[in-house]
Design an enzyme around this catalytic site. Structure first.
Site, PDB file in Angstrom:
ATOM      1  N   TYR A  33       9.348 -11.525  -4.503  1.00 15.30           N
ATOM      2  CA  TYR A  33      10.247 -11.465  -3.353  1.00 15.30           C
ATOM      3  C   TYR A  33       9.598 -10.722  -2.203  1.00 15.30           C
ATOM      4  O   TYR A  33       8.578 -10.047  -2.363  1.00 15.30           O
ATOM      5  CB  TYR A  33      11.573 -10.805  -3.738  1.00 15.30           C
ATOM      6  CG  TYR A  33      11.506  -9.296  -3.893  1.00 15.30           C
ATOM      7  CD1 TYR A  33      10.871  -8.715  -4.981  1.00 15.30           C
ATOM      8  CD2 TYR A  33      12.069  -8.456  -2.935  1.00 15.30           C
ATOM      9  CE1 TYR A  33      10.807  -7.344  -5.119  1.00 15.30           C
ATOM     10  CE2 TYR A  33      12.013  -7.073  -3.076  1.00 15.30           C
ATOM     11  CZ  TYR A  33      11.376  -6.530  -4.164  1.00 15.30           C
ATOM     12  OH  TYR A  33      11.300  -5.168  -4.291  1.00 15.30           O
ATOM     13  N   LYS A 148       4.693  -7.824  -5.909  1.00 13.38           N
ATOM     14  CA  LYS A 148       6.091  -7.590  -5.531  1.00 13.38           C
ATOM     15  C   LYS A 148       6.996  -8.479  -6.381  1.00 13.38           C
ATOM     16  O   LYS A 148       7.552  -9.489  -5.935  1.00 13.38           O
ATOM     17  CB  LYS A 148       6.306  -7.818  -4.030  1.00 13.38           C
ATOM     18  CG  LYS A 148       7.565  -7.129  -3.523  1.00 13.38           C
ATOM     19  CD  LYS A 148       7.547  -6.999  -2.024  1.00 13.38           C
ATOM     20  CE  LYS A 148       8.864  -6.541  -1.464  1.00 13.38           C
ATOM     21  NZ  LYS A 148       9.324  -5.242  -1.950  1.00 13.38           N
ATOM     22  N   GLU A 181       5.180   6.352  -5.899  1.00 11.09           N
ATOM     23  CA  GLU A 181       5.889   5.873  -4.702  1.00 11.09           C
ATOM     24  C   GLU A 181       7.385   5.991  -4.956  1.00 11.09           C
ATOM     25  O   GLU A 181       7.812   6.391  -6.038  1.00 11.09           O
ATOM     26  CB  GLU A 181       5.501   4.422  -4.395  1.00 11.09           C
ATOM     27  CG  GLU A 181       5.817   3.472  -5.537  1.00 11.09           C
ATOM     28  CD  GLU A 181       5.239   2.073  -5.347  1.00 11.09           C
ATOM     29  OE1 GLU A 181       5.123   1.617  -4.198  1.00 11.09           O
ATOM     30  OE2 GLU A 181       4.930   1.434  -6.380  1.00 11.09           O
TER      31      GLU A 181
HETATM   32  N1  PMP Z   1       7.056   0.410  -2.798  1.00 12.01           N
HETATM   33  C1  PMP Z   1       8.034  -0.229  -3.459  1.00 12.01           C
HETATM   34  C2  PMP Z   1       8.143  -0.054  -4.953  1.00 12.01           C
HETATM   35  C3  PMP Z   1       8.930  -1.056  -2.765  1.00 12.01           C
HETATM   36  O1  PMP Z   1       9.895  -1.716  -3.426  1.00 12.01           O
HETATM   37  C4  PMP Z   1       8.819  -1.162  -1.351  1.00 12.01           C
HETATM   38  C5  PMP Z   1       9.813  -1.973  -0.573  1.00 12.01           C
HETATM   39  N2  PMP Z   1       9.644  -3.317  -0.745  1.00 12.01           N
HETATM   40  C6  PMP Z   1       7.778  -0.485  -0.711  1.00 12.01           C
HETATM   41  C7  PMP Z   1       6.918   0.297  -1.463  1.00 12.01           C
HETATM   42  C8  PMP Z   1       7.595  -0.582   0.780  1.00 12.01           C
HETATM   43  O2  PMP Z   1       7.023  -1.818   1.124  1.00 12.01           O
HETATM   44  P1  PMP Z   1       7.305  -2.477   2.552  1.00 12.01           P
HETATM   45  O3  PMP Z   1       6.903  -1.450   3.577  1.00 12.01           O
HETATM   46  O4  PMP Z   1       6.420  -3.662   2.587  1.00 12.01           O
HETATM   47  O5  PMP Z   1       8.747  -2.803   2.595  1.00 12.01           O
END
Ligand code: PMP
Length: 295
Positions: A33, A148, A181
């Site tokens: 996604y 993702k 994270e």
């Molecule tokens: N890490 C994780 C585990 C996430 O789910 C997300 C959000 N999608 C992010 C980092 C941040 O990614 P982005 O800046 O592309 O939304």
């Protein structure tokens, strides 16, 4: 105006949008996604999100459900048909619907493509004023966090553990004691020397955020020192400032980590500046779309 969703070639009322019960997204979380922010009518960092979508799909051997160009047409249709200017566009591609069996289905099974668009306000002043608590939890995820994937159970549990403690986000900690994270965001701190720290995206240990990549480029251009290295909760407790980044939460200032107050509990000056830089980038009508570098 009913909300409109996209499901496999059709624009349908959101309330009645559905996929088959044997969809592999439902059965196995066998899908990928993306979430793209729609700010003032513009899809923010669209190129980066599509680059990452293509890469994630490639990594688990799912074909793009249509060309990138066609995907972009559907994305725009979703924006115009839903008649909103601010929100979150959700895109999911699963391996398709087939009789439940772990191995990949026959090659003629087409990936499922779903998009939804949800209204969201981007009141930056309110967001800046809303520094929020974070707690740490063990990172119990699989090892391919660079993909993702829609398999988000560990993140669901992490976020809920955070919410149960009154936090807005949970920062996950790996077996060696370092923060990886957030459950749905990247984690950043500013140390006593005013340096910005975030974990390197190498080694598949975290999701390489598209917002993270944009922030890296902006900080570099602005001369804000950025150190890519892992840090521990103990280091984070002593941080001058801390924030998370993601496509729709944008930059969320952190008020405390595991109950340790960060700065004065409000957005710090460096975070504030980075927020302004990011918003100028995200809302610049003539902005150059940042390419997302998978390495
Ligand atoms: N890490 C994780 C585990 C996430 O789910 C997300 C959000 N999608 C992010 C980092 C941040 O990614 P982005 O800046 O592309 O939304």
């Amino acid at each position: 105006m009913p909300r409109i969703a996209y499901v496999n070639g059709r624009y349908v009322p959101h309330l009645s949008a559905q996929v088959h019960i044997e969809d592999r997204g439902f059965q196995f979380a066998d899908g990928i996604y993306e979430v793209v922010a729609l700010i003032d009518g513009k899809l923010c960092d669209e190129v980066g999100h599509l680059d990452r979508l293509e890469r994630s799909l490639r990594e688990i051997d799912i074909a793009m459900p249509m060309s990138r160009r066609s995907l972009q047409v559907v994305m725009r249709q979703m924006v115009s048909r839903n008649r909103i200017k601010n929100g979150a566009l959700y895109i999911q591609v699963s391996r398709g619907a087939a009789a439940r069996d772990f191995k990949f289905p026959a090659p003629d099974v087409h990936p499922t493509l779903v998009m939804t668009l949800r209204y969201m306000s981007f009141d930056i002043a309110a967001r800046k004023a809303g520094a929020k608590p974070v707690v740490t939890v063990p990172d119990i995820r699989w090892k391919r966090r660079d993909i993702k994937s829609t398999a988000l159970l560990a993140q669901v549990l992490a976020k809920q553990a955070g919410v149960a403690k009154g936090a807005a986000e949970a920062w996950m900690v790996d077996d060696k004691g370092f923060i990886t994270e957030g459950s749905s965001s990247n984690a950043w701190i500013i140390d006593a020397k005013g340096r910005l720290l975030t974990r390197p995206a190498s080694g598949n240990g975290i999701l390489k955020g598209v917002t993270r990549s944009a922030l890296q480029a902006l900080c570099k251009a602005e001369g804000i020192e950025l150190v890519e290295r892992a840090f521990t909760p103990a280091e984070a407790y002593k941080a001058r400032e801390a924030f998370t980044s993601s496509a729709t939460a944008l930059i969320m200032p952190v008020s405390s980590i595991d109950g340790h107050k960060i700065g004065n509990g409000k957005i710090g000056p460096i975070t504030d500046k980075i927020y302004d830089l990011y918003m100028a980038y995200a809302t610049d009508p003539a902005r150059k779309q940042q390419k997302w570098d998978p390495r």
